[in-house]
Design an enzyme around this catalytic site. Structure first.
Site, mmCIF file in Angstrom:
data_model
loop_
_atom_site.group_PDB
_atom_site.id
_atom_site.type_symbol
_atom_site.label_atom_id
_atom_site.label_comp_id
_atom_site.label_asym_id
_atom_site.label_seq_id
_atom_site.Cartn_x
_atom_site.Cartn_y
_atom_site.Cartn_z
ATOM 1 N N SER A 60 -25.367 14.900 18.246
ATOM 2 C CA SER A 60 -24.610 14.002 17.364
ATOM 3 C C SER A 60 -23.777 13.052 18.219
ATOM 4 O O SER A 60 -23.451 13.351 19.379
ATOM 5 C CB SER A 60 -23.702 14.823 16.457
ATOM 6 O OG SER A 60 -22.745 15.515 17.231
ATOM 7 N N ALA A 83 15.038 11.571 -0.867
ATOM 8 C CA ALA A 83 16.166 11.594 0.080
ATOM 9 C C ALA A 83 17.200 10.528 -0.283
ATOM 10 O O ALA A 83 18.411 10.778 -0.216
ATOM 11 C CB ALA A 83 15.655 11.381 1.498
ATOM 12 N N GLY A 101 0.843 -1.210 0.000
ATOM 13 C CA GLY A 101 0.000 0.000 0.000
ATOM 14 C C GLY A 101 0.871 1.251 0.000
ATOM 15 O O GLY A 101 1.769 1.376 0.818
ATOM 16 N N ARG A 140 -5.770 -1.673 8.618
ATOM 17 C CA ARG A 140 -5.693 -3.122 8.425
ATOM 18 C C ARG A 140 -6.171 -3.806 9.705
ATOM 19 O O ARG A 140 -7.357 -3.845 9.939
ATOM 20 C CB ARG A 140 -4.284 -3.549 8.017
ATOM 21 C CG ARG A 140 -4.257 -4.865 7.310
ATOM 22 C CD ARG A 140 -2.966 -5.120 6.583
ATOM 23 N NE ARG A 140 -1.790 -4.837 7.387
ATOM 24 C CZ ARG A 140 -0.647 -5.481 7.291
ATOM 25 N NH1 ARG A 140 -0.531 -6.462 6.413
ATOM 26 N NH2 ARG A 140 0.384 -5.159 8.034
ATOM 27 N N HIS A 171 -9.778 4.666 0.737
ATOM 28 C CA HIS A 171 -8.447 4.968 0.190
ATOM 29 C C HIS A 171 -8.094 6.444 0.160
ATOM 30 O O HIS A 171 -6.935 6.767 -0.120
ATOM 31 C CB HIS A 171 -8.306 4.353 -1.206
ATOM 32 C CG HIS A 171 -8.229 2.855 -1.173
ATOM 33 N ND1 HIS A 171 -9.342 2.081 -0.978
ATOM 34 C CD2 HIS A 171 -7.175 2.004 -1.261
ATOM 35 C CE1 HIS A 171 -8.983 0.803 -0.958
ATOM 36 N NE2 HIS A 171 -7.674 0.728 -1.124
ATOM 37 N N ARG A 221 -5.024 7.158 2.017
ATOM 38 C CA ARG A 221 -3.698 6.828 1.488
ATOM 39 C C ARG A 221 -3.135 7.949 0.616
ATOM 40 O O ARG A 221 -1.951 7.934 0.281
ATOM 41 C CB ARG A 221 -3.778 5.537 0.663
ATOM 42 C CG ARG A 221 -3.935 4.283 1.488
ATOM 43 C CD ARG A 221 -2.877 3.256 1.144
ATOM 44 N NE ARG A 221 -2.950 2.807 -0.210
ATOM 45 C CZ ARG A 221 -3.426 1.612 -0.600
ATOM 46 N NH1 ARG A 221 -3.900 0.781 0.294
ATOM 47 N NH2 ARG A 221 -3.407 1.262 -1.851
ATOM 48 N N THR A 226 4.001 2.879 5.524
ATOM 49 C CA THR A 226 2.609 2.407 5.536
ATOM 50 C C THR A 226 1.788 3.350 6.405
ATOM 51 O O THR A 226 2.269 3.792 7.458
ATOM 52 C CB THR A 226 2.478 0.965 6.075
ATOM 53 O OG1 THR A 226 1.093 0.723 6.393
ATOM 54 C CG2 THR A 226 3.282 0.710 7.331
ATOM 55 N N ASP A 277 5.175 -4.472 6.477
ATOM 56 C CA ASP A 277 5.820 -5.708 6.941
ATOM 57 C C ASP A 277 5.822 -6.802 5.883
ATOM 58 O O ASP A 277 6.763 -7.598 5.804
ATOM 59 C CB ASP A 277 5.238 -6.184 8.278
ATOM 60 C CG ASP A 277 3.832 -6.707 8.144
ATOM 61 O OD1 ASP A 277 3.085 -6.170 7.310
ATOM 62 O OD2 ASP A 277 3.476 -7.653 8.874
ATOM 63 N N GLY A 278 4.794 -6.829 5.020
ATOM 64 C CA GLY A 278 4.779 -7.810 3.932
ATOM 65 C C GLY A 278 5.963 -7.574 2.996
ATOM 66 O O GLY A 278 6.625 -8.524 2.551
ATOM 67 N N ASP A 293 -0.621 2.469 8.142
ATOM 68 C CA ASP A 293 -1.173 1.731 9.288
ATOM 69 C C ASP A 293 -0.354 1.864 10.573
ATOM 70 O O ASP A 293 -0.853 1.586 11.656
ATOM 71 C CB ASP A 293 -1.292 0.238 8.946
ATOM 72 C CG ASP A 293 -2.165 -0.009 7.727
ATOM 73 O OD1 ASP A 293 -3.061 0.807 7.476
ATOM 74 O OD2 ASP A 293 -1.934 -1.009 7.029
ATOM 75 N N ASP A 300 1.747 -0.116 11.679
ATOM 76 C CA ASP A 300 1.716 -1.416 12.375
ATOM 77 C C ASP A 300 3.055 -2.147 12.292
ATOM 78 O O ASP A 300 3.100 -3.374 12.229
ATOM 79 C CB ASP A 300 0.578 -2.286 11.822
ATOM 80 C CG ASP A 300 0.688 -2.511 10.311
ATOM 81 O OD1 ASP A 300 1.528 -1.858 9.660
ATOM 82 O OD2 ASP A 300 -0.072 -3.335 9.782
ATOM 83 N N MET A 310 -8.978 3.279 8.009
ATOM 84 C CA MET A 310 -8.082 2.171 7.658
ATOM 85 C C MET A 310 -7.182 1.820 8.846
ATOM 86 O O MET A 310 -7.297 2.415 9.908
ATOM 87 C CB MET A 310 -7.243 2.532 6.439
ATOM 88 C CG MET A 310 -7.969 2.304 5.125
ATOM 89 S SD MET A 310 -6.853 2.481 3.716
ATOM 90 C CE MET A 310 -7.843 1.758 2.431
ATOM 91 N N ARG A 318 1.364 -5.131 -4.948
ATOM 92 C CA ARG A 318 1.559 -6.287 -4.060
ATOM 93 C C ARG A 318 1.914 -7.446 -4.991
ATOM 94 O O ARG A 318 1.238 -7.665 -5.990
ATOM 95 C CB ARG A 318 0.274 -6.598 -3.295
ATOM 96 C CG ARG A 318 -0.217 -5.409 -2.455
ATOM 97 C CD ARG A 318 -1.370 -5.806 -1.541
ATOM 98 N NE ARG A 318 -2.121 -4.654 -1.080
ATOM 99 C CZ ARG A 318 -1.770 -3.878 -0.057
ATOM 100 N NH1 ARG A 318 -0.669 -4.140 0.621
ATOM 101 N NH2 ARG A 318 -2.517 -2.843 0.295
ATOM 102 N N ARG A 348 -18.908 15.628 11.506
ATOM 103 C CA ARG A 348 -19.466 16.140 12.766
ATOM 104 C C ARG A 348 -20.464 17.273 12.476
ATOM 105 O O ARG A 348 -21.511 17.363 13.112
ATOM 106 C CB ARG A 348 -18.343 16.623 13.687
ATOM 107 C CG ARG A 348 -18.809 17.241 14.961
ATOM 108 C CD ARG A 348 -19.464 16.239 15.903
ATOM 109 N NE ARG A 348 -18.505 15.554 16.749
ATOM 110 C CZ ARG A 348 -18.849 14.693 17.710
ATOM 111 N NH1 ARG A 348 -20.120 14.421 17.951
ATOM 112 N NH2 ARG A 348 -17.920 14.092 18.426
#
Ligand code: F6P
Length: 332
Positions: A221, A22, A11, A172, A257, A260, A126, A103-104, A128, A130, A170, A72, A155
Site C-alpha cells: 500500500s 467557559a 466554519g 483551506r 466535513h 469538522r 478553526t 481570520d475572516g 485549519d 491557519d 481539509m 458565513r 491503510r
C-alpha cells in the site's frame, strides 16, 4: 463590565461549545450578564439572540458543532451592516462582544470596531490552524485525530489490495492538518501548499517515490495525504493519472466535513476553556481589538490584525522529519 455578548462565526470547529461554556460560566462568576447571538454575524444584524445561563451550557463541553449555530456572512463586510450591528449591540447595552471563529471572522470583528465603541475580542476557532500568532486554534487537534483515524482505516484496505490511496484533508490553504495527520499515520507522501512545487514536479516526485518504494519493499500500500484546494484538477483526476502512470490502482478518498464534527479531544476542550475564561478577564481589564492566543502554554492577547499579518509556518523540524523518512523509504 455589565453585559457581554458572543457569537460563533465561519466554519464550526470542535471545541466551540467548550469555549461558549467557559465564557458563560466565567461571566456568571463575575456577575456579568451574557448573551449569545445565533447564526454568526447574521444574528447580530437580525437581533437573533438569547440570554445565556448556566443551564444553557450544561453538558455541552463534549459536543461538536456550536449551540449558537454558525454562518458565513458576506454582507457584514459593508459599512451599513457594521452600523446596524453597532446599533443593535447598543440597544442591548452590550459592553463587549466575543467572536469565536477564524481570520475572516476576525476581520469582521475589526470592521465592527471601526463603527462601534464597545470592546471586541476574538477567539481563534478553526480546524485549519491557519491563524498567525497562536500555537493552536480551537478544533485543530480534534480534526487531526479525525483525519488520523480515517487514514488508519484506509491503510487497512489499502494494504489488503496493495493500492495507492490519495487522502484529501481539509485546511483551506494550510497544511497543518495534512502534515500532522501524515506523520501520525506514517503516510508515505504528503502534498501540502507550503511545500508545493509545480504540478509536473509534484507528479514526477510521487511517481519516482512509488517506484523506489516498490523496488525496496515490493508491491504494498502507498498513502498520500493531500491538502484540499491543492491539485488544480482535483484528487479524483490525480488518482486517475497516477493509476495510468504507475499501473497500480489508485483511489481518492475525500475526508471532507467529517473533520469538522465529532466530540472535541481533551486538548481542544482545555484550550477552549482556557481561552474562554481569559477572554472574559481580558474584557474586564479593558482589552479591545484583540484576539486571545496561546504561545508556549501562555495565554495572552494580541492585536486582531496579527492574525492575518503573516502566514503561519509549518513546524520546520516536523517537515524535515517527514522528508527524511520519505528519503529513507526510497533507499535500496
Ligand atoms: O475553515 C474551515 C473549513 O472547514 C476549511 O477547512 C474548508 O476549506 C472550509 O471550511 C469549508 O467550508 P464550507 O463548510 O463552507 O464548505
Amino acid at each position: 463590565m455589565r453585559k457581554i455578548a458572543l457569537l460563533t462565526s465561519g466554519g464550526d470547529a470542535p471545541g466551540m461549545n467548550a469555549c461558549i461554556r467557559a465564557i458563560v460560566l466565567t461571566c456568571l462568576r463575575y456577575g456579568i450578564e451574557v448573551y449569545g447571538y445565533r447564526h454568526g454575524y447574521n444574528g447580530l444584524l437580525d437581533q437573533e439572540y438569547l440570554n445565556l445561563r448556566a443551564k444553557n451550557v450544561l453538558n455541552i463541553i463534549q459536543r461538536g458543532g456550536t449551540i449558537l449555530r454558525s454562518a458565513r456572512c458576506l454582507t457584514f463586510k459593508s459599512d451599513d451592516a457594521a452600523k446596524i450591528a453597532a446599533k443593535n449591540l447598543d440597544i442591548l447595552g452590550i459592553d463587549a462582544l466575543m467572536v469565536i471563529g477564524g481570520d475572516g471572522s476576525f476581520r469582521g470583528a475589526k470592521h465592527l470596531s471601526n463603527h462601534w465603541g464597545g470592546q471586541v475580542i476574538g477567539l481563534p476557532g478553526t480546524i485549519d490552524n491557519d491563524i498567525y500568532g497562536t500555537d493552536a486554534t480551537i478544533g485543530y487537534y480534534t480534526a487531526i485525530e479525525t483525519a488520523l483515524s480515517s487514514i488508519d482505516k484506509v491503510r487497512d484496505t489499502a494494504d489488503a489490495f496493495e493500492r495507492i490511496f490519495l487522502i484529501e484533508v481539509m485546511g483551506r490553504h494550510a497544511g497543518f492538518i495534512g502534515l500532522n495527520a501524515a506523520i501520525a499515520s506514517a503516510a508515505d507522501q504528503i502534498m501540502v501548499p507550503e511545500l508545493q512545487r509545480s504540478c509536473e514536479d509534484e507528479l514526477q516526485n510521487i511517481i519516482n517515490h512509488i517506484d523506489a518504494v516498490k523496488r525496496r519493499r515490493g508491491t504494498s500500500s502507498y498513502i498520500v495525504v493531500i491538502t484540499e484546494n491543492l491539485w488544480p484538477e482535483g484528487v479524483t483526476k490525480l488518482a486517475e493519472t497516477l493509476t495510468e502512470k504507475t499501473q497500480i490502482e489508485c483511489r481518492p478518498v475525500i475526508l471532507g466535513h467529517v473533520q469538522r464534527g465529532g466530540s472535541p479531544v481533551s486538548q481542544d476542550r482545555v484550550l477552549a476553556t482556557k481561552m474562554g475564561a481569559f477572554a472574559v478577564e481580558s474584557a474586564m481589564a479593558g482589552e479591545t481589538g484583540v484576539m486571545i492566543t496561546e504561545v508556549n502554554q501562555q495565554v495572552q492577547c494580541a492585536p486582531l490584525e496579527v492574525s492575518w499579518s503573516k502566514q503561519k509556518e509549518l513546524d520546520p523540524y516536523l517537515v524535515k522529519i517527514q522528508q527524511d523518512l520519505f528519503d529513507l523509504l526510497k533507499r535500496p
